[in-house]
Design a protein around this motif. Structure first.
Motif, mmCIF file in Angstrom:
data_model
loop_
_atom_site.group_PDB
_atom_site.id
_atom_site.type_symbol
_atom_site.label_atom_id
_atom_site.label_comp_id
_atom_site.label_asym_id
_atom_site.label_seq_id
_atom_site.Cartn_x
_atom_site.Cartn_y
_atom_site.Cartn_z
ATOM 1 N N GLU A 61 67.614 49.078 60.434
ATOM 2 C CA GLU A 61 67.625 49.456 58.915
ATOM 3 C C GLU A 61 67.122 50.520 58.445
ATOM 4 O OE1 GLU A 61 68.189 45.893 56.608
ATOM 5 O OE2 GLU A 61 68.520 44.509 58.304
ATOM 6 N N PRO A 62 67.263 51.559 58.797
ATOM 7 C CA PRO A 62 66.263 52.874 58.266
ATOM 8 C C PRO A 62 66.567 53.197 56.877
ATOM 9 C CG PRO A 62 68.208 53.725 59.785
ATOM 10 C CD PRO A 62 68.098 52.068 59.754
ATOM 11 N N THR A 63 67.677 52.806 56.325
ATOM 12 C CA THR A 63 67.874 53.155 54.839
ATOM 13 C C THR A 63 67.714 51.862 53.925
ATOM 14 O OG1 THR A 63 70.178 53.087 55.114
ATOM 15 C CG2 THR A 63 69.101 55.128 55.390
ATOM 16 N N GLN A 96 60.614 58.415 55.521
ATOM 17 C CA GLN A 96 61.650 57.828 56.790
ATOM 18 C C GLN A 96 61.844 59.047 57.694
ATOM 19 O OE1 GLN A 96 61.719 55.650 58.545
ATOM 20 N NE2 GLN A 96 63.255 54.103 57.814
ATOM 21 N N ARG A 97 62.095 60.457 56.862
ATOM 22 C CA ARG A 97 62.231 61.380 57.901
ATOM 23 C C ARG A 97 60.986 61.745 58.641
ATOM 24 N NH1 ARG A 97 64.326 65.848 54.014
ATOM 25 N NH2 ARG A 97 63.764 64.236 52.211
ATOM 26 N N VAL A 98 59.862 61.693 58.071
ATOM 27 C CA VAL A 98 58.687 61.810 58.749
ATOM 28 C C VAL A 98 58.738 60.874 59.952
ATOM 29 C CG1 VAL A 98 56.168 61.749 58.860
ATOM 30 C CG2 VAL A 98 57.165 62.863 56.771
ATOM 31 N N ALA A 99 59.096 59.657 59.673
ATOM 32 C CA ALA A 99 59.011 58.793 60.579
ATOM 33 C C ALA A 99 59.889 58.930 61.859
ATOM 34 C CB ALA A 99 59.234 57.240 60.384
ATOM 35 N N ILE A 100 60.960 59.544 61.580
ATOM 36 C CA ILE A 100 61.921 60.033 62.583
ATOM 37 C C ILE A 100 61.371 61.147 63.553
ATOM 38 C CG2 ILE A 100 64.289 61.016 63.112
ATOM 39 C CD1 ILE A 100 65.464 59.479 60.396
ATOM 40 N N ALA A 101 60.517 62.035 62.555
ATOM 41 C CA ALA A 101 60.325 63.210 63.525
ATOM 42 C C ALA A 101 59.154 62.842 64.484
ATOM 43 C CB ALA A 101 59.476 64.138 62.427
ATOM 44 N N ARG A 102 58.441 61.756 63.720
ATOM 45 C CA ARG A 102 57.056 61.203 64.591
ATOM 46 C C ARG A 102 57.990 60.705 65.842
ATOM 47 N NH1 ARG A 102 53.279 56.324 62.440
ATOM 48 N NH2 ARG A 102 55.404 55.426 62.396
#
Ligand code: ADP
Ligand code: MG
Length: 240
Positions: free
Chosen positions: A162-164, A143-149
């Motif tokens: 609902e990211p978590t 999910q942190r990669v998805a945020i960085a992307r």
């Protein structure tokens, strides 16, 4: 920054959004809470036109995104989205996941995108995972990669659905911390979440949705400590 007028969305004869009016300012962090099926995801998906509204108008920076001649590609660059299930490209490394879109859209040279990806990975605490494949990462790391992307496109607005929710409990904190630091940097964010503590601490405003309408919309302290509407009270009594 975003102005939503009388937004309706139906799927067949299922009326999901029944007239939403909302305005979100630059730098504002807005959480959206409400029961399952109330239309929260559909609301977010209309903001970046993953769903086409049935009726109503959405303006971003004064420009209608729902007009027939609106430029959807430009809109998508302005609006980043993070989903519950990460949606990473499984056959690309972490770094390739992040550099793909900005290079393909010619927003950056491969070299620039590479430098940017490393900075973003540092920001989300995953500098050492640049060459890893998604399958080797935990849910929280994905999910942190998805945020960085999403951030690699330098969006003006970030939407989180609902990211978590798909994460093991011990992974939730790291993802929320990344979101919190984004909020503190002034990113405009709309976050659908069941993390009531987070919504209360980080949001400027909380929207309670039920049955396809906004039932209540106020500062977090007011909404959580003294909800005005019976439906908000009933929902909060179940989740708090
Ligand atoms: P929430 O995110 O609050 O749980 P959703 O926006 O996902 O709610 O869904 C609200 C309603 O819209 C549900 O009844 C769901 O079945 C329906 N819905 C959502 N997306 C679609 C779709 N692509 N096609 C048909 N119905 C949909
Ligand atoms: Mg949803």
């Amino acid at each position: 920054m975003i102005k939503i007028n009388n937004l309706h969305k139906s799927f067949g004869d299922n009326q999901v959004l029944k007239g939403i009016d909302e305005q979100i300012n630059h730098g504002e962090v807005v959480s959206v809470i409400g029961p399952s099926g109330s239309g929260k995801s559909t609301f977010l998906r209309c903001i970046n036109l993953l769903e086409q509204p049935t009726q109503g108008d959405i303006l971003i920076d004064g420009q209608s995104i729902t007009a027939p001649d609106a430029c959807i590609d430009k809109l998508r660059q302005k609006v980043g989205m993070v989903f519950q299930n990460f949606n990473l490209f499984p056959h690309k490394t972490v770094k390739q996941n992040i550099t793909l879109a900005p290079v393909q859209l010619k927003l950056m040279t491969p070299k620039e995108a590479d430098v940017e990806a490393e900075a973003l990975l540092e920001q989300v605490g995953l500098k050492d995972k640049a060459d890893a494949y998604p399958s080797s990462l935990s849910g929280g790391q994905k999910q942190r990669v998805a945020i960085a992307r999403a951030l690699a496109m330098k969006p003006e607005l970030m939407l989180f659905d609902e990211p978590t929710s798909a994460l093991d409990p011990e992974m939730v904190g790291d993802v929320l911390d990344v979101m919190k630091s984004l909020a503190h940097k002034g990113m405009t964010m709309v976050i659908v979440t069941h993390e009531m503590g987070f919504a209360r601490d980080v949001s400027d405003r909380v929207i309670f949705m039920d049955g396809g309408v906004i039932v209540e919309n106020s500062e977090p302290e007011a909404l959580f400590s003294a909800p005005k509407e019976a439906r908000t009270q009933a929902f909060l009594s179940k989740v708090l």
